[in-house]
Design an enzyme around this catalytic site. Structure first.
Site, short mmCIF file in Angstrom:
data_model
loop_
_atom_site.label_atom_id
_atom_site.label_comp_id
_atom_site.label_asym_id
_atom_site.label_seq_id
_atom_site.Cartn_x
_atom_site.Cartn_y
_atom_site.Cartn_z
N ASP A 150 7.24 -1.70 -44.04
CA ASP A 150 6.40 -0.84 -44.86
C ASP A 150 5.94 -1.60 -46.11
OD1 ASP A 150 5.37 1.19 -46.58
OD2 ASP A 150 6.61 2.70 -45.62
N ASP A 177 13.28 -4.67 -36.34
CA ASP A 177 13.26 -3.43 -37.10
C ASP A 177 12.19 -2.53 -36.51
OD1 ASP A 177 14.00 -1.56 -39.00
OD2 ASP A 177 13.46 -2.80 -40.74
N ASP A 178 12.25 -1.25 -36.83
CA ASP A 178 11.25 -0.32 -36.33
C ASP A 178 9.92 -0.49 -37.06
OD1 ASP A 178 12.24 0.74 -38.72
OD2 ASP A 178 12.40 2.79 -37.97
#
Length: 164
Positions: free
Chosen positions: A111, A107-108
């Site tokens: 969070d 994933d980028d």
């Protein structure tokens, strides 16, 4: 007028704009870290943000099997309960042996960790990698490149809205 993130959401004071060149360099550096963690049978990209880094990592690691897991956590404006829109294919699951062992999730960004928790439930033994990690989500990933503060808004190069 202050810069806006997703519709109707004011941006935090801290922003971290990333160019295409920087993102590519960061994905390459992540790949170097991952090369010691493999081998991997396949990559599972977390859509949508994980598609670009997964393609770069797959190319660099020589992996040809790329699958996706699609999870929705908001509808334009409001957060809502996470919903799995698409899981991994049966063929990819077989490559992952026991509980995803041998699969690489990409994933980028991690969070809050909410999406990562859902994916960890699906594939608890898979190796989870993100390019960027915030403190709340960091414990849920195995490998990441750069940690940014929780109150920083990351502007990815494919996003329309960028800081001025």
């Amino acid at each position: 007028m202050p810069q806006q993130g997703p519709p109707s959401v004011a941006l935090p004071e801290k922003t971290f704009p990333i160019s295409w060149d920087q993102f590519h360099r960061d994905c390459m550096a992540l790949t170097w870290r991952l090369s010691a963690a493999g081998p991997f049978a396949a990559i599972v990209a977390v859509t949508r943000g994980g598609l670009v880094p997964a393609a770069i990592v797959a190319h660099e690691l020589g992996l040809r099997v790329i699958d996706t897991v699609c999870i929705s956590s908001y509808d334009h404006v409001t957060q809502r309960e996470l919903q799995i829109l698409k899981g991994i294919s049966e063929d990819t699951a077989k490559l992952g042996a026991i509980a995803g062992k041998g699969l690489l999730i990409v994933d980028d960004l991690v969070d809050s960790g909410n999406t990562a928790r859902v994916i960890r439930e699906l594939l608890p033994m898979a190796h989870f990698a993100t390019v960027y990690a915030k403190p709340l989500g960091r414990p849920l990933v195995d490998t990441f490149l750069t940690e940014v503060s929780q109150d920083t808004w990351i502007f990815f190069p494919w996003e329309k809205r960028t800081p001025s």
